[in-house]
Design a protein around this motif. Sequence first.
Motif, PDB file in Angstrom:
ATOM      1  N   ALA A 177       0.821  -1.224   0.000  1.00 49.10           N
ATOM      2  CA  ALA A 177       0.000   0.000   0.000  1.00 49.10           C
ATOM      3  C   ALA A 177       0.849   1.267   0.000  1.00 49.10           C
ATOM      4  N   SER A 202      -8.597  -2.046  11.780  1.00 48.80           N
ATOM      5  CA  SER A 202      -7.589  -1.025  12.037  1.00 48.80           C
ATOM      6  C   SER A 202      -6.198  -1.585  11.745  1.00 48.80           C
ATOM      7  N   THR A 208      -3.169   4.456   4.413  1.00 49.34           N
ATOM      8  CA  THR A 208      -1.926   4.401   3.636  1.00 49.34           C
ATOM      9  C   THR A 208      -2.259   4.294   2.144  1.00 49.34           C
TER      10      THR A 208
HETATM   11  N1  LIG Z   1       5.163  -2.723   4.817  1.00 45.10           N
HETATM   12  C1  LIG Z   1       3.924  -2.272   4.636  1.00 45.10           C
HETATM   13  N2  LIG Z   1       3.360  -1.492   5.577  1.00 45.10           N
HETATM   14  C2  LIG Z   1       2.109  -1.065   5.383  1.00 45.10           C
HETATM   15  C3  LIG Z   1       1.360  -1.420   4.232  1.00 45.10           C
HETATM   16  N3  LIG Z   1       0.134  -0.868   4.339  1.00 45.10           N
HETATM   17  C4  LIG Z   1       0.123  -0.191   5.493  1.00 45.10           C
HETATM   18  N4  LIG Z   1       1.305  -0.312   6.131  1.00 45.10           N
HETATM   19  C5  LIG Z   1       1.645   0.246   7.446  1.00 45.10           C
HETATM   20  O1  LIG Z   1       0.666  -0.206   8.379  1.00 45.10           O
HETATM   21  C6  LIG Z   1       0.436   0.789   9.385  1.00 45.10           C
HETATM   22  C7  LIG Z   1      -1.049   1.050   9.515  1.00 45.10           C
HETATM   23  O2  LIG Z   1      -1.514   1.674   8.334  1.00 45.10           O
HETATM   24  P1  LIG Z   1      -2.767   2.669   8.326  1.00 45.10           P
HETATM   25  O3  LIG Z   1      -2.891   3.154   6.926  1.00 45.10           O
HETATM   26  O4  LIG Z   1      -2.679   3.665   9.421  1.00 45.10           O
HETATM   27  O5  LIG Z   1      -3.950   1.649   8.647  1.00 45.10           O
HETATM   28  P2  LIG Z   1      -5.536   1.941   8.654  1.00 45.10           P
HETATM   29  O6  LIG Z   1      -6.167   0.777   7.998  1.00 45.10           O
HETATM   30  O7  LIG Z   1      -5.824   3.271   8.085  1.00 45.10           O
HETATM   31  O8  LIG Z   1      -5.868   1.892  10.227  1.00 45.10           O
HETATM   32  P3  LIG Z   1      -7.012   2.701  11.070  1.00 45.10           P
HETATM   33  O9  LIG Z   1      -7.028   4.116  10.617  1.00 45.10           O
HETATM   34  O10 LIG Z   1      -6.586   2.539  12.484  1.00 45.10           O
HETATM   35  O11 LIG Z   1      -8.304   1.971  10.773  1.00 45.10           O
HETATM   36  C8  LIG Z   1       1.270   2.006   8.946  1.00 45.10           C
HETATM   37  O12 LIG Z   1       2.464   1.994   9.682  1.00 45.10           O
HETATM   38  C9  LIG Z   1       1.533   1.754   7.479  1.00 45.10           C
HETATM   39  O13 LIG Z   1       2.731   2.335   7.029  1.00 45.10           O
HETATM   40  C10 LIG Z   1       1.997  -2.246   3.257  1.00 45.10           C
HETATM   41  O14 LIG Z   1       1.407  -2.636   2.220  1.00 45.10           O
HETATM   42  N5  LIG Z   1       3.279  -2.646   3.513  1.00 45.10           N
END
Ligand SMILES: Nc1nc2c(ncn2[C@@H]2O[C@H](COP(=O)(O)OP(=O)(O)OP(=O)(O)O)[C@@H](O)[C@H]2O)c(=O)[nH]1
Length: 345
Positions: A177, A202, A208
């Motif tokens: 992502a 979450s 992201t």
């Molecule tokens: N390595 C890696 N890290 C990822 C990827 N997608 C997200 N992350 C990491 O995962 C963590 C959480 O990502 P967020 O985008 O905050 O997740 P969210 O789904 O929006 O979470 P909430 O807002 O709490 O619902 C962050 O540190 C991102 O950088 C990915 O495809 N690869």
Amino acid sequence: MKTPILSTLFELGWKPFFSEQLSREEERGCQPVRVMSVHRGMVTVAGYGLHDSISSTVPNSRGPEDRPTVGDWLLIDHPGRKILRILDRTSLFKRPAPGNDRRLQLIAANVDTLFVVTSCNQDFNVARLERYLVLAGEVGVRPVIVLTKADLSPDASGFVEAARLLQSGVKVQLVDARNPQSVADLAEHCGIGETVALVGSSGVGKSTLVNTMTASNSIATQAVRESDGKGLHTTTVRELHRLGFGPEGGGWLLDTPGMRELQMSDVTSGVAEVFDDLVGIALQCRFTNCMHADEPQCAIRAAVAEGAIDAARLARWRKLTDEDAVNTSAAARRRARPRKSDERE
Ligand SMILES: Nc1nc2c(ncn2[C@@H]2O[C@H](COP(=O)(O)OP(=O)(O)OP(=O)(O)O)[C@@H](O)[C@H]2O)c(=O)[nH]1
Ligand SMILES: [Mg+2]
Ligand SMILES: [Zn+2]
């Protein structure tokens, strides 16, 4: 309405379905605006030459579905900027609100495609994914399963295979992502005027994804907890974000807060769609009201015995069907009761 107004509204997701709901007087004297986000008592709206916060009060509001939710089209009066009414929706995502009272929570309206986001790790859970697919089927919105964190998984193809088995023909995309090249294929679901909602637990990377697809860093994201990989519920508001591809601009991505639980209510047709293979087999049972327990000539049990259907999948189908029946009748009882306030968004 004049063409320039329509072209701008078109970029916001305006469709004939909505314009057909306006009378001639309304076309002249009122303004359609789209709800970008909902806050306590207020909605942020965008329309022709307008981007502002206004009161979310809807006149003659009767039930929980009469409240504006993100993605809604509202008709407002010009000078007063008061909501006159919510236009009929092409689609509406809702769920029983978490907690004990199980009142209805609106999640999003007028969505074209649902990105069901999970990651290639311990978040991946077929029963939870099925719930999201059921919701998409019920609402009539095309689902795409987006598997994030491909870069962190030694064997992501196993997750892709498991996701494909959830519903015949379902689209599955494997991404990092954070990487623009990796998410580029997702933009095809999000052309001008189209709306994509992102749902999932979450920490799976919904925000992201939105940041990467919109080539910005405006939404806060946060590393997941190291001990169990769970997210910290970073996003707290549902909000539309514009895809910035090309001079025309692209569609809209609706970021949502990670959900802790997803109860099912009023989803009978959604369940039937996701489990259409099992529904098809059950049609061959001798009794139309067969519970597939100990009735004679039960096609479902015969198929399990033959190994034609997966017993775990069958158990999930029954669980969803039972839960839907319980919640749907509870909701019907609540609707029948007179109620004074129903203020939760
Ligand atoms: N390595 C890696 N890290 C990822 C990827 N997608 C997200 N992350 C990491 O995962 C963590 C959480 O990502 P967020 O985008 O905050 O997740 P969210 O789904 O929006 O979470 P909430 O807002 O709490 O619902 C962050 O540190 C991102 O950088 C990915 O495809 N690869
Ligand atoms: Mg987020
Ligand atoms: Zn049967």
